[in-house]
Design an enzyme around this catalytic site. Structure first.
Site, mmCIF file in Angstrom:
data_model
loop_
_atom_site.group_PDB
_atom_site.id
_atom_site.type_symbol
_atom_site.label_atom_id
_atom_site.label_comp_id
_atom_site.label_asym_id
_atom_site.label_seq_id
_atom_site.Cartn_x
_atom_site.Cartn_y
_atom_site.Cartn_z
ATOM 1 N N TYR A 289 86.122 29.449 39.509
ATOM 2 C CA TYR A 289 85.187 30.087 40.454
ATOM 3 C C TYR A 289 85.886 30.725 41.654
ATOM 4 O O TYR A 289 85.282 31.473 42.405
ATOM 5 C CB TYR A 289 84.106 29.093 40.926
ATOM 6 C CG TYR A 289 84.616 27.869 41.660
ATOM 7 C CD1 TYR A 289 85.137 27.953 42.948
ATOM 8 C CD2 TYR A 289 84.570 26.620 41.054
ATOM 9 C CE1 TYR A 289 85.589 26.834 43.613
ATOM 10 C CE2 TYR A 289 85.022 25.491 41.710
ATOM 11 C CZ TYR A 289 85.541 25.610 42.991
ATOM 12 O OH TYR A 289 86.000 24.500 43.643
ATOM 13 N N GLU A 290 87.158 30.416 41.827
ATOM 14 C CA GLU A 290 87.897 31.061 42.926
ATOM 15 C C GLU A 290 88.312 32.481 42.557
ATOM 16 O O GLU A 290 88.874 33.195 43.387
ATOM 17 C CB GLU A 290 89.121 30.234 43.288
ATOM 18 C CG GLU A 290 88.758 28.904 43.918
ATOM 19 C CD GLU A 290 89.969 28.006 44.103
ATOM 20 O OE1 GLU A 290 90.625 28.117 45.140
ATOM 21 O OE2 GLU A 290 90.254 27.204 43.192
ATOM 22 N N ASN B 229 78.315 11.867 42.343
ATOM 23 C CA ASN B 229 76.885 12.070 42.595
ATOM 24 C C ASN B 229 76.159 12.116 41.265
ATOM 25 O O ASN B 229 76.768 12.340 40.225
ATOM 26 C CB ASN B 229 76.667 13.403 43.343
ATOM 27 C CG ASN B 229 77.260 14.577 42.568
ATOM 28 O OD1 ASN B 229 78.463 14.833 42.650
ATOM 29 N ND2 ASN B 229 76.444 15.258 41.809
ATOM 30 N N HIS C 284 91.768 20.154 48.672
ATOM 31 C CA HIS C 284 92.829 20.507 47.720
ATOM 32 C C HIS C 284 94.008 21.085 48.496
ATOM 33 O O HIS C 284 93.924 22.186 49.030
ATOM 34 C CB HIS C 284 92.334 21.553 46.718
ATOM 35 C CG HIS C 284 91.319 21.036 45.744
ATOM 36 N ND1 HIS C 284 91.644 20.663 44.475
ATOM 37 C CD2 HIS C 284 90.000 20.802 45.880
ATOM 38 C CE1 HIS C 284 90.559 20.237 43.848
ATOM 39 N NE2 HIS C 284 89.544 20.311 44.689
ATOM 40 N N HIS D 35 79.416 19.246 49.214
ATOM 41 C CA HIS D 35 80.832 19.008 48.891
ATOM 42 C C HIS D 35 81.356 17.830 49.707
ATOM 43 O O HIS D 35 82.201 17.067 49.252
ATOM 44 C CB HIS D 35 81.650 20.280 49.167
ATOM 45 C CG HIS D 35 83.083 20.178 48.737
ATOM 46 N ND1 HIS D 35 83.458 19.824 47.454
ATOM 47 C CD2 HIS D 35 84.242 20.364 49.409
ATOM 48 C CE1 HIS D 35 84.778 19.800 47.354
ATOM 49 N NE2 HIS D 35 85.281 20.120 48.536
ATOM 50 N N HIS E 287 90.583 26.717 40.636
ATOM 51 C CA HIS E 287 89.392 26.717 39.779
ATOM 52 C C HIS E 287 89.043 28.135 39.338
ATOM 53 O O HIS E 287 89.382 29.109 40.010
ATOM 54 C CB HIS E 287 88.177 26.158 40.540
ATOM 55 C CG HIS E 287 88.330 24.757 41.005
ATOM 56 N ND1 HIS E 287 89.033 24.427 42.140
ATOM 57 C CD2 HIS E 287 87.860 23.587 40.502
ATOM 58 C CE1 HIS E 287 88.991 23.110 42.312
ATOM 59 N NE2 HIS E 287 88.301 22.585 41.330
ATOM 60 N N ALA F 2 86.489 15.106 40.125
ATOM 61 C CA ALA F 2 85.222 14.606 40.653
ATOM 62 C C ALA F 2 84.130 15.263 39.823
ATOM 63 O O ALA F 2 84.232 16.457 39.523
ATOM 64 C CB ALA F 2 85.081 14.994 42.119
ATOM 65 N N SER G 246 89.217 16.621 43.485
ATOM 66 C CA SER G 246 88.630 16.636 44.828
ATOM 67 C C SER G 246 88.537 15.232 45.409
ATOM 68 O O SER G 246 87.978 14.338 44.777
ATOM 69 C CB SER G 246 87.206 17.204 44.788
ATOM 70 O OG SER G 246 87.229 18.571 44.563
ATOM 71 N N MET H 13 83.416 21.248 37.477
ATOM 72 C CA MET H 13 83.808 22.663 37.534
ATOM 73 C C MET H 13 85.289 22.891 37.238
ATOM 74 O O MET H 13 85.821 23.949 37.512
ATOM 75 C CB MET H 13 83.487 23.221 38.927
ATOM 76 C CG MET H 13 82.047 23.040 39.364
ATOM 77 S SD MET H 13 81.824 23.539 41.069
ATOM 78 C CE MET H 13 80.190 22.856 41.424
ATOM 79 N N SER H 14 85.936 21.872 36.683
ATOM 80 C CA SER H 14 87.379 22.024 36.446
ATOM 81 C C SER H 14 87.726 21.461 35.067
ATOM 82 O O SER H 14 86.904 21.487 34.168
ATOM 83 C CB SER H 14 88.147 21.259 37.530
ATOM 84 O OG SER H 14 87.889 19.864 37.426
HETATM 85 N N1 HPA Z 1 78.286 19.345 39.360
HETATM 86 C C1 HPA Z 1 79.424 20.033 39.172
HETATM 87 N N2 HPA Z 1 80.592 19.663 39.684
HETATM 88 C C2 HPA Z 1 80.629 18.536 40.406
HETATM 89 C C3 HPA Z 1 79.480 17.765 40.647
HETATM 90 C C4 HPA Z 1 78.253 18.189 40.091
HETATM 91 O O1 HPA Z 1 77.184 17.561 40.248
HETATM 92 N N3 HPA Z 1 79.882 16.716 41.413
HETATM 93 C C5 HPA Z 1 81.208 16.842 41.615
HETATM 94 N N4 HPA Z 1 81.670 17.950 41.008
#
Ligand code: HPA
Length: 274
Positions: free
Chosen positions: A85-86, A235, A61, A247, A83, A113, A30, A211-212
């Site tokens: 989750y999709e 973050n 993406h 996001h 991903h 990310a 991302s 998440m990936s």
């Molecule tokens: N959690 C999960 N996935 C992420 C995060 C997060 O804090 N930041 C970027 N991708």
């Protein structure tokens, strides 16, 4: 049609469109799409046109495979990634890695990310993945195994190659790029985790969460690809700081950090000839 045959169909489709077969695969996370600007003599193939390929739908993406030269090396780049989750079945998330294997890829560079659990990190930190913990509880290898894709019980003691990590560290030191190393926890998403989930992940030894990456790493190791992965901390994970997540924030921080990451990956690819 078997999964193996699906992979072969996808590979045949790509082979017909490209001049030379890639040796290095790169997955862009991302907000890290700027790396694609380094590609030359590119053939761009939308995921949606490749038979059986999982199609990504997330903002940031693009959803295409780029074939071409990157610092002189033959590269295939996943511009955007699908991903779990999709709604893609796990097995299908592994398809791009098997496709790479049969196109001749030996080395896979994964970027992502992620959120920091380790309080020594801050937004913008680049973290080399030393290992992962799979909190998703399913993975792309369950079900029938086809030995032509990989072994039934693949070793996972070195999912990220020690020698590639060493190479990346040497390059970072030479270029004056700061980095951290840590353990990546793969979580389901698409929601940003709860405070209690993050506290639990931290106690269990994770430095960052995302998440990936984990399904890809598992499939790539099964396929015999040598992997290197680096995460961009966008973050602090939930509860580490008070702010809420978005996001948009992930994309902005990743965009800023991507200049450093780009220098690093460029040199890494230039020195990867094995
Ligand atoms: N959690 C999960 N996935 C992420 C995060 C997060 O804090 N930041 C970027 N991708």
């Amino acid at each position: 049609m078997s999964f193996y045959d699906e992979v072969q169909e996808a590979a045949a489709y790509c082979r017909a469109l490209i001049k030379e077969e890639p040796r290095i695969g790169i997955i862009l996370g991302s907000g890290l799409g700027a790396l694609a600007e380094e590609m030359e003599e590119t053939a761009a193939v939308p995921y949606a046109e490749i038979p059986h390929f999982p199609v990504s739908t997330v903002a940031g993406h693009a959803g295409r495979l780029l074939f071409g030269r990157f610092r002189g090396r033959r590269v295939v780049m996943m511009e955007g990634r699908p991903h779990y989750y999709e709604g893609h079945p796990m097995k299908r998330l592994g398809l791009p890695m098997y496709l790479m294997k049969f196109l001749g890829v030996k080395t896979l560079v994964i970027t992502n990310a992620c959120g920091a659990i380790n309080r020594d990190f801050s937004p913008g930190t680049l973290m080399i993945l030393e290992d992962f913990i799979n909190f998703v509880s399913v993975n792309p290898l369950t079900g029938e195994n086809d030995e032509r894709l990989g072994p039934r019980f693949p070793d996972m003691s070195e999912p990220y190659s020690f020698r590639l990590i060493e190479r990346a560290e040497r390059i970072a030191d030479e270029l004056g790029i700061g980095y951290a190393k840590g353990i990546y926890a793969g979580f389901w998403g698409p929601y940003f985790e709860t405070r209690s989930e993050i506290r639990a992940l931290g106690i269990l030894g994770a430095d960052a969460v995302g998440m990936s990456t984990v399904p890809e790493t598992i499939a790539a190791n099964h396929a015999g690809l040598e992997c290197f992965a680096v995460g961009c901390i966008t973050n602090m994970a939930t509860g580490i700081r008070k702010e809420k997540h978005s996001h948009q924030e992930v994309l902005e921080i990743a965009d800023r950090a991507s200049a450093e990451l780009r220098r690093w990956i460029c040199e890494f690819v230039a020195r990867t000839d094995d």
